[in-house]
Scaffold this active site. Structure first.
Site, PDB file in Angstrom:
ATOM      1  N   TYR A   1      29.369  25.666  41.334  1.00 18.91           N
ATOM      2  CA  TYR A   1      28.168  25.406  42.526  1.00 18.91           C
ATOM      3  C   TYR A   1      26.864  25.085  42.174  1.00 18.91           C
ATOM      4  CZ  TYR A   1      33.164  27.119  43.905  1.00 18.91           C
ATOM      5  OH  TYR A   1      33.894  27.312  44.577  1.00 18.91           O
TER       6      TYR A   1
ATOM      7  N   LYS B   1      35.656  30.538  29.061  1.00 19.81           N
ATOM      8  CA  LYS B   1      36.345  29.286  28.799  1.00 19.81           C
ATOM      9  C   LYS B   1      35.832  28.647  28.132  1.00 19.81           C
ATOM     10  CE  LYS B   1      40.224  26.661  28.849  1.00 19.81           C
ATOM     11  NZ  LYS B   1      41.715  27.860  29.129  1.00 19.81           N
TER      12      LYS B   1
ATOM     13  N   ASP C   1      42.384  31.225  32.072  1.00 18.71           N
ATOM     14  CA  ASP C   1      43.530  31.108  32.513  1.00 18.71           C
ATOM     15  C   ASP C   1      43.965  32.390  31.877  1.00 18.71           C
ATOM     16  OD1 ASP C   1      42.144  30.669  29.964  1.00 18.71           O
ATOM     17  OD2 ASP C   1      43.430  28.921  29.529  1.00 18.71           O
TER      18      ASP C   1
ATOM     19  N   ASP D   1      35.451  32.914  41.821  1.00 13.37           N
ATOM     20  CA  ASP D   1      36.402  32.278  43.856  1.00 13.37           C
ATOM     21  C   ASP D   1      37.990  32.161  43.190  1.00 13.37           C
ATOM     22  OD1 ASP D   1      36.116  31.299  45.666  1.00 13.37           O
ATOM     23  OD2 ASP D   1      34.982  29.477  46.337  1.00 13.37           O
TER      24      ASP D   1
ATOM     25  N   ASP E   1      41.061  35.236  45.076  1.00 10.87           N
ATOM     26  CA  ASP E   1      42.165  35.064  45.711  1.00 10.87           C
ATOM     27  C   ASP E   1      42.843  35.083  45.342  1.00 10.87           C
ATOM     28  OD1 ASP E   1      40.345  34.041  48.075  1.00 10.87           O
ATOM     29  OD2 ASP E   1      41.595  31.497  47.951  1.00 10.87           O
TER      30      ASP E   1
HETATM   31  N1  GGG Z   1      33.963  34.547  54.670  1.00 14.22           N
HETATM   32  C1  GGG Z   1      34.313  33.762  53.277  1.00 14.22           C
HETATM   33  C2  GGG Z   1      34.316  32.060  54.326  1.00 14.22           C
HETATM   34  O1  GGG Z   1      34.526  31.106  55.420  1.00 14.22           O
HETATM   35  N2  GGG Z   1      34.419  31.202  53.141  1.00 14.22           N
HETATM   36  C3  GGG Z   1      34.961  29.475  52.688  1.00 14.22           C
HETATM   37  C4  GGG Z   1      34.716  28.831  51.724  1.00 14.22           C
HETATM   38  O2  GGG Z   1      35.548  28.745  50.630  1.00 14.22           O
HETATM   39  N3  GGG Z   1      33.456  29.252  50.758  1.00 14.22           N
HETATM   40  C5  GGG Z   1      33.077  29.296  50.176  1.00 14.22           C
HETATM   41  C6  GGG Z   1      33.085  30.448  48.567  1.00 14.22           C
HETATM   42  O3  GGG Z   1      33.535  31.425  48.612  1.00 14.22           O
HETATM   43  O4  GGG Z   1      32.161  30.010  47.854  1.00 14.22           O
END
Ligand code: GGG
Length: 356
Positions: free
Chosen positions: A140, A191, A224, A248, A252
């Protein structure tokens, strides 16, 4: 830490359910802090996609300079139909993380008492992980571009930038975190079989930093395999250190394993306190449920607790976490993401009551 227990907080509720969970979170934080003589002086900044629609910008042109003077930033969510997601994210949340050197994104992944996760036969003792995600560079970094737009030889590059300094500081934070936890395990997400430049550097830096932490057991997994292990053997994992993109995605997954994305908090930390850090639930703006008052505020409340901890208010942090455990453990108040019918306001009220 402020000696007089006064803290100036910039509040950016942002979009969608961010506007619902952040007021709920503030009400709970108020109940946790006011009786203890802690004062949270908040200023709301109405930035986000609605602001973009009106002004063409996600925040004021001097937004970052204004944020600089706060002790912390309490953030909701970003993104709304009509504004491209990459515009929303790259004009609000990522500039804040990068400008303020919030190079650690700390994301606890813990199965809370009373919550049923999707893994059969697993309880809170089996699922207690902490992700230390690199938050300022990597995949990023923002480096890249597009050429020959609209032609059949159009191309795009997205350059992952890894620096020795950037890896070293986040990995060290990961080892420090692991050293303070009972199991003292650190899993590095790599990786390096396929990413032969960046992830080989990552592995080398991890190995070098590991030498200073003989008390921590280092585990190394390709990302992975690590994702699979989080599902099959979560009890073998403790602290996970990962690059920006890997972290990231893994968090999740981790949030889903702990029962709901709505429960998961995140702290974007500048560990040296040179700049304000930012605290947010990890969920997004959830346009599908926004406006209905049913979003789970626990992720925002827990993120607020992490903010209190960062501000030096550890006892208040502990009180908020105890209230979360009590309410969820009680099993009576549940928002729809947890299979219940409680509203955001009812969950916040239960948390406030548990604090009294
Ligand atoms: N509250 C977190 C939010 O709004 N995330 C949006 C998102 O996809 N952010 C990218 C990240 O967390 O890197």
């Amino acid at each position: 830490m402020s000696a007089d227990h006064r803290h100036r907080i910039a509040v950016i509720a942002g979009d969608g359910i961010g506007r619902e969970v952040i007021p709920a979170g503030l009400a709970v934080l108020e109940a946790a802090t006011r009786p203890a003589g802690i004062r949270l002086e908040t200023e709301e900044l109405p930035w986000g996609c609605e602001h973009y629609r009106r002004t063409g910008r996600m925040m004021e042109p001097d937004g970052l300079d204004r944020l600089r003077d706060f002790d912390a930033i309490y953030f909701g969510a970003v993104g709304w139909p009509g504004v491209p997601d990459h515009v929303a994210v790259w004009e609000l949340i990522l500039p804040i993380r990068q400008r303020f050197e919030q190079y650690v994104n700390l994301r606890p992944m813990r199965l809370l008492p009373g919550v049923r996760g999707p893994l059969a036969g697993r309880g809170p003792a089996d699922l207690d992980m902490l992700c230390v995600r690199e938050n300022s560079e990597g995949e990023y970094s923002g480096a890249g571009g597009r050429l020959h737009a609209g032609t059949d030889h159009e191309l795009a590059t997205e350059t992952a930038l890894f620096t020795r300094r950037g890896i070293e500081r986040v990995v060290r934070f990961g080892f420090e975190s692991a050293a303070r936890r009972p199991r003292r395990l650190l899993a590095s997400a790599t990786k390096s079989n396929a990413l032969r430049h960046s992830m080989v550097l990552w592995d080398e830096v991890v190995a070098a930093v590991a030498a200073s932490y003989p008390q921590v057991t280092l585990q190394r997994y390709h990302v992975d395999a690590l994702a699979a292990r989080m599902v099959t053997h979560p009890e073998t994992l403790d602290v996970v250190v990962a690059s920006n993109l890997f972290g990231d995605i893994l968090t999740d997954l981790g949030a889903a394993l702990t029962g709901s994305l709505g429960l998961a908090p995140g702290a974007n930390l500048n560990p040296e306190h040179r700049f304000p850090s930012m605290f947010e639930p990890i969920h997004g703006s959830a346009p599908d449920i926004a406006g209905r008052g049913i979003a789970n505020p626990v992720g925002a409340v827990w993120a607020g607790a992490l903010m209190l901890d960062h501000l030096g208010e550890r006892e208040a942090h502990d009180r908020v976490l105890a209230a979360i455990d009590r309410v969820l453990g009680g099993g009576r108040v549940r928002t729809p993401d947890l299979g219940g019918t409680a509203t955001t306001a009812e969950m916040a009220a239960a948390l406030r009551a548990a604090l009294e």
